[in-house]
Design an enzyme around this catalytic site. Structure first.
Site, short mmCIF file in Angstrom:
data_model
loop_
_atom_site.label_atom_id
_atom_site.label_comp_id
_atom_site.label_asym_id
_atom_site.label_seq_id
_atom_site.Cartn_x
_atom_site.Cartn_y
_atom_site.Cartn_z
CB ILE A 12 -1.05 0.07 1.39
CG1 ILE A 12 -1.78 -1.14 1.34
CG2 ILE A 12 -1.90 1.20 1.12
CD1 ILE A 12 -2.59 -1.27 2.54
CG LEU A 73 0.40 3.25 5.16
CD1 LEU A 73 0.73 4.56 5.05
CD2 LEU A 73 0.21 2.78 3.73
CD GLN A 76 3.02 -9.03 12.89
OE1 GLN A 76 3.02 -9.72 11.77
NE2 GLN A 76 1.89 -9.02 13.61
CB ILE A 77 0.53 -6.57 8.24
CG1 ILE A 77 1.34 -7.67 7.25
CG2 ILE A 77 0.69 -5.12 8.27
CD1 ILE A 77 1.17 -7.39 5.92
CE1 TYR A 141 -2.02 -5.86 11.93
CE2 TYR A 141 -4.28 -6.27 11.86
CZ TYR A 141 -3.09 -5.66 11.44
OH TYR A 141 -3.36 -4.83 10.46
CB VAL A 184 -6.93 -14.26 0.98
CG1 VAL A 184 -7.84 -13.33 0.50
CG2 VAL A 184 -7.19 -15.74 0.68
N GLY A 267 -7.81 -17.14 15.78
CA GLY A 267 -7.72 -15.58 15.80
C GLY A 267 -8.53 -15.17 14.52
#
Length: 312
Positions: A12, A73, A76-77, A141, A184, A267
């Site tokens: 992004i 931005l 840790q995603i 997260y 995904v 999760g």
């Protein structure tokens, strides 16, 4: 405008960097290049390889550059990684944000923060979820992102700043790594293009709000153009299931596609969709691209060789 983009070599962030440069802004990128890639950025962009948790380095570069706005931005995603190592997740997503807020305050810069909508509202949230729904994240997260939002709100109250948090849906588009841990649509498109089955965790009926990266970039620009501080959802308001994604990807590939199934992962929510009415009313923002058009663009990008400089 002088802008700093943390995570600007990411999926992004690199698109946002391009859009800012196209508007004539002076842009500096902060990125560790751990998951970001230099090749996503223009050759002449000012890139500083700095970790947002390194407070002295972050403060020094912000005092040097004196940006008017910091688009934050870097993160840790990976939801699964946050479950395995919540301390690391919080150090980056909470501690790194506090470091940036404190550094931005030294030069009176505004922060526009990439938060999460998909991982924040929880399993019992109404669908679609608006900003009034109490957050109830199911993983570290989402908890860390919500905590970081609270620090933005606190600074707005304490110091009269106008920091903004954008709660993003599931962002997808060109430059999102098909071999990565998140994203995904890119992962499935990559597997289908290579003749492999998409792997579905759970039964495939789980839904998300998939929002195209080009629309997300315009949301960041709209937030910066606003004189308001606060928190807004950025999504389409439409549910799309994993099985629907596979159907659309099969159409883009021109052949029927069947998945293989694996156990659901800890999760992860069953349903998540965002109500972005407030962003339309307050920021003048709304998404333009449909999920079918977006998937067509992602599949074409993969088919054509996955260029790091493809535009959304």
């Amino acid at each position: 405008m002088r802008a700093l983009v943390t995570g600007g070599a990411g999926f992004i962030g690199s698109h946002l960097t391009d859009a800012l440069l196209a508007q004539g802004a002076t842009v500096t990128v902060l990125d560790t290049l751990t998951s970001g890639r230099r090749e996503r950025l223009p050759e002449d962009v000012d890139l500083r390889q700095i970790d947002i948790t390194d407070a002295p380095a972050v403060t020094a570069v912000i005092k040097e550059l004196r940006p008017e706005v910091v688009f934050h931005l870097a993160a840790q995603i990976d939801v699964r990684a946050s479950v395995v190592d919540p301390a690391h997740d919080s150090a980056v997503n909470i501690g790194g944000t506090i470091t940036l807020l404190e550094a931005a305050r030294t030069v009176d810069a505004r922060l526009v923060f990439a938060s999460t909508g998909g991982a924040l509202y929880g399993m019992d949230a109404p669908i679609p979820s608006d900003e009034r729904v109490p957050p109830a994240p199911e993983a570290p997260y989402g908890t860390a992102k919500y905590c970081a939002e609270q620090y933005l709100a606190l600074f707005n109250r304490l110091y009269g700043t106008r920091h903004i948090a954008l709660r993003l849906g599931n962002v997808y588009g060109p430059r999102q790594d098909p071999a990565g841990e998140a994203g995904v649509i890119s992962i499935f498109c990559g597997r289908v293009h290579e003749g492999q089955e998409p792997i579905v965790y759970g039964d495939g009926t789980q839904t998300r709000d998939y929002v195209y990266v080009g629309d997300v970039v315009t949301a960041f620009l709209a937030a910066d153009a606003s004189d308001q501080g606060g928190t807004w959802n950025i999504g389409t308001g439409r549910e799309t299931s994993v099985l629907d994604l596979i159907k659309h990807i099969g159409q883009a590939a021109g052949r029927e596609t069947a998945p293989s199934f694996a156990p659901a992962r800890l999760g992860e929510l069953q349903r998540s969709t965002l109500d972005a009415t407030a962003a339309r009313n307050d920021l003048g923002w709304f998404p333009l691209l449909s999920i079918t058009e977006g998937i067509d663009r992602v599949y074409a990008w993969i088919r054509e060789g996955r260029s790091d400089r493809t535009t959304p």
